[in-house]
Design an enzyme around this catalytic site. Structure first.
Site, PDB file in Angstrom:
ATOM      1  N   ALA A  32       0.947  -1.338  -0.154  1.00 24.84           N
ATOM      2  CA  ALA A  32       0.178   0.027   0.010  1.00 24.84           C
ATOM      3  C   ALA A  32       1.007   1.267  -0.047  1.00 24.84           C
ATOM      4  CB  ALA A  32      -1.019  -0.119   1.233  1.00 24.84           C
ATOM      5  N   HIS A  34       2.922   4.560  -0.349  1.00 28.99           N
ATOM      6  CA  HIS A  34       2.738   6.064  -0.364  1.00 28.99           C
ATOM      7  C   HIS A  34       4.080   6.900  -0.920  1.00 28.99           C
ATOM      8  CE1 HIS A  34       4.104   6.268   3.382  1.00 28.99           C
ATOM      9  NE2 HIS A  34       3.268   5.402   3.837  1.00 28.99           N
ATOM     10  N   GLY A  36       6.014   8.483   0.970  1.00 26.38           N
ATOM     11  CA  GLY A  36       6.874   8.151   1.842  1.00 26.38           C
ATOM     12  C   GLY A  36       7.773   6.900   1.365  1.00 26.38           C
ATOM     13  N   HIS A  37       7.220   5.966   1.055  1.00 30.71           N
ATOM     14  CA  HIS A  37       7.788   4.920   0.554  1.00 30.71           C
ATOM     15  C   HIS A  37       8.724   4.969  -0.808  1.00 30.71           C
ATOM     16  CE1 HIS A  37       4.378   2.513   2.725  1.00 30.71           C
ATOM     17  NE2 HIS A  37       5.341   1.949   3.272  1.00 30.71           N
ATOM     18  N   GLN A  61       3.646  -9.507  13.279  1.00 30.44           N
ATOM     19  CA  GLN A  61       3.776  -8.573  14.038  1.00 30.44           C
ATOM     20  C   GLN A  61       2.471  -7.744  14.220  1.00 30.44           C
ATOM     21  OE1 GLN A  61       5.931  -6.606  10.681  1.00 30.44           O
ATOM     22  NE2 GLN A  61       4.727  -4.608  11.369  1.00 30.44           N
ATOM     23  N   GLY A 149      11.215   4.581   7.581  1.00 27.93           N
ATOM     24  CA  GLY A 149      10.601   5.746   7.567  1.00 27.93           C
ATOM     25  C   GLY A 149      10.714   6.271   9.081  1.00 27.93           C
ATOM     26  N   GLN A 155      10.258   1.775  16.063  1.00 24.51           N
ATOM     27  CA  GLN A 155      10.719   0.637  15.189  1.00 24.51           C
ATOM     28  C   GLN A 155      11.945   0.758  14.442  1.00 24.51           C
ATOM     29  OE1 GLN A 155       8.298  -1.574  11.930  1.00 24.51           O
ATOM     30  NE2 GLN A 155       9.140   0.111  10.563  1.00 24.51           N
TER      31      GLN A 155
HETATM   32  O1  PAF Z   1       7.290  -0.604   8.877  1.00 30.75           O
HETATM   33  C1  PAF Z   1       6.944  -1.661   8.031  1.00 30.75           C
HETATM   34  O2  PAF Z   1       5.996  -1.528   7.196  1.00 30.75           O
HETATM   35  C2  PAF Z   1       6.938  -2.994   8.675  1.00 30.75           C
HETATM   36  O3  PAF Z   1       7.027  -2.870  10.215  1.00 30.75           O
HETATM   37  C3  PAF Z   1       8.387  -3.826   8.224  1.00 30.75           C
HETATM   38  C4  PAF Z   1       9.339  -2.908   8.562  1.00 30.75           C
HETATM   39  C5  PAF Z   1       8.222  -3.768   6.760  1.00 30.75           C
HETATM   40  C6  PAF Z   1       8.449  -5.312   8.655  1.00 30.75           C
HETATM   41  O4  PAF Z   1       7.360  -5.961   8.463  1.00 30.75           O
END
Ligand code: PAF
Length: 282
Positions: A32, A34, A36-37, A61, A149, A155
């Site tokens: 998904a 955006h 930022g990615h 997670q 990000g 994280q």
């Molecule tokens: O930030 C995320 O999208 C997730 O936590 C990651 C780092 C891809 C791990 O599944």
């Protein structure tokens, strides 16, 4: 444009296309995508010979099964967006089986207490899942640099700790938050918001900025009380937590110390959709 569903195919391709002085930049995502990615991908392309993006909604997670079920999965669309940046980017979009090989379980980690604050408190097991999948992905891709990000600042600190503790040979690079025009931090979960919710979600960044201003003269406790009050009167958004914490240890700020860097962290719900944000207070 190459899209790999199996790690062995990605690894074979990397072996055949990497020379001694190649560098691999890696952007792990759950899709998904955006802006930022896309900014992480651009950064990786600028600084590495090869760029890999993973698109994998990691089940371990998610502490909330409903959130996992509803998490947007838009692979075709994501691939189109990646193409607009570069057709050279390698996409790794594995199945759960390819990553977990029949054991969809997370390893338990000690991240020196970073895992017990904020997101860790409210999403039990979340960072075990993140640590597990990020380590697996690093083992598969073997990146030189990996881009994360700063919206998920906790994280980011945890991944740095994982790399330090597991002595992994990868440099972790944190990249700035991308925001919508109204200040809403870009997030894959925003896809689930209605236009009205997106519009009204400007309250999050607006309140964070007011908190930042107040932190110049008020204590962390007083600023927290201000934020709690701001959300109490709002029927659309429910505050889960607001916290001012030391940027390095993520421990709650009890008394300000001018030699430390602080950040504000927030999580709010809008119609069961969870949004987080963070802002530097220095
Ligand atoms: O930030 C995320 O999208 C997730 O936590 C990651 C780092 C891809 C791990 O599944």
């Amino acid at each position: 444009m190459l899209v790999f569903n199996k790690k062995v195919d990605l690894q074979t391709h990397l072996k055949q296309n990497c020379s001694n002085n190649s560098t691999i930049g890696f952007v792990p995502t759950m899709g998904a995508l955006h802006k930022g990615h896309l900014s992480l991908l651009k950064k990786s392309l600028e600084n590495n010979t090869i760029t890999v993006i993973s698109i994998f909604v990691n089940p371990t997670q998610f502490n909330n099964p409903e959130d996992l079920k509803k998490y947007p999965r838009t692979l075709e669309n994501d691939v189109e967006k990646i193409k607009t940046i570069s057709k050279e980017i390698l996409v790794y979009a594995p199945s759960v089986e390819d990553i977990y090989e029949g054991k969809t379980k997370s390893q338990h980690y000690n991240f020196d207490g970073l895992e017990n604050q904020m997101e860790g408190k409210f999403r039990p097991g979340h960072f075990d899942g993140v640590g597990t999948v990020v380590k697996k992905l690093f083992e598969i891709v073997n990146p030189t640099n990996a881009y994360f990000g700063e919206k998920d600042f906790q994280q980011l600190q945890i991944v740095k700790k994982l790399v330090e503790k597991e002595k992994l040979a990868v440099t972790i690079i944190g990249c700035p938050i991308y925001r919508e025009a109204n200040g809403l931090a870009m997030s894959s979960r925003n896809e689930r918001l209605t236009e009205e919710q997106k519009d009204k979600a400007s309250i999050i960044y607006k309140t964070m900025n007011e908190a930042k201003k107040l932190f110049g003269t008020k204590s962390a406790k007083e600023v927290s009380e201000f934020v709690t009050k701001a959300f109490k009167n709002n029927t659309m958004f429910e505050l889960e937590y607001f916290e001012i914490a030391d940027e390095a240890t993520l421990l709650t700020c009890k008394r300000k110390n001018k030699n430390k860097k602080y950040r504000a962290f927030i999580a709010v719900f809008v119609n069961k959709i969870r949004l987080i944000d963070t802002i530097s207070l220095n």
